[in-house]
Write a protein that holds these residues in place. Structure first.
Motif, PDB file in Angstrom:
ATOM      1  N   UNK A 286       0.853  -1.184   0.000  1.00 23.44           N
ATOM      2  CA  UNK A 286       0.000   0.000   0.000  1.00 23.44           C
ATOM      3  C   UNK A 286       0.893   1.239   0.000  1.00 23.44           C
ATOM      4  N   UNK A 287       0.551   2.198  -0.854  1.00 23.18           N
ATOM      5  CA  UNK A 287       1.269   3.467  -0.866  1.00 23.18           C
ATOM      6  C   UNK A 287       0.356   4.513  -0.240  1.00 23.18           C
ATOM      7  N   UNK A 288       0.913   5.277   0.665  1.00 28.14           N
ATOM      8  CA  UNK A 288       0.168   6.344   1.326  1.00 28.14           C
ATOM      9  C   UNK A 288       0.395   7.634   0.557  1.00 28.14           C
ATOM     10  N   UNK A 289      -0.695   8.300   0.222  1.00 26.41           N
ATOM     11  CA  UNK A 289      -0.657   9.579  -0.468  1.00 26.41           C
ATOM     12  C   UNK A 289      -1.374  10.618   0.380  1.00 26.41           C
ATOM     13  N   UNK A 290      -1.079  11.865   0.121  1.00 26.90           N
ATOM     14  CA  UNK A 290      -1.749  12.959   0.814  1.00 26.90           C
ATOM     15  C   UNK A 290      -0.802  14.128   0.995  1.00 26.90           C
ATOM     16  N   UNK A 291      -1.362  15.216   1.445  1.00 27.61           N
ATOM     17  CA  UNK A 291      -0.563  16.405   1.718  1.00 27.61           C
ATOM     18  C   UNK A 291       0.429  16.108   2.833  1.00 27.61           C
TER      19      UNK A 291
END
Length: 129
Positions: free
Chosen positions: A26-31
């Motif tokens: 799983x790759x975590x994305x976000x600001x």
């Protein structure tokens, strides 16, 4: 006589992951304003048995590696490319935070263009919902 079709790079990667019995990635994305929340999501996903990749640099926080504006601009481009590579590697994407900016919106669109499932810690911010 028919010949087997060659595997796409994506199929080759999926096959290699299967042969190696790798857990889901799983790759975590976000600001990067949500780095604390990303760290918490990392713990939860790791506990669930997944390999987790996430942003490694918070360029909004001061650091000597990006103190020069010219170098910082070039680094941002390289980090964006690196994060897209993480998205290609991953089996799914987890978007963290209650805000979606332009960069995260582009990452979501990219992941979806690759057929990657995208989850949200705050589903109400899903730009396609």
């Amino acid at each position: 006589m028919s010949y087997p079709q060659r595997l796409t790079p994506e199929e080759t990667l999926a096959d290699a992951k299967k042969q190696l019995s790798l857990p889901g990635i799983v790759v975590i994305c976000g600001s990067t304003r949500f780095m604390t929340e990303m760290a918490e999501a990392d713990v939860r996903e790791t506990k669930a048995g997944k390999i987790v990749v996430k942003p490694g640099c918070d360029m909004k926080s001061p650091h000597q590696l990006w103190s020069d504006p010219v170098e910082a601009k070039a680094l941002k481009v390289r980090l964006d490319e690196l994060h897209r590579a993480k998205i290609r590697l991953a089996d799914e994407v987890l978007v963290v935070g209650d805000y979606i900016g332009d960069s995260t919106r582009a990452e979501i669109a990219y992941a979806r263009s690759l057929g990657k499932p995208v989850r949200f810690t705050h589903p109400e911010v899903d730009p396609d919902a």
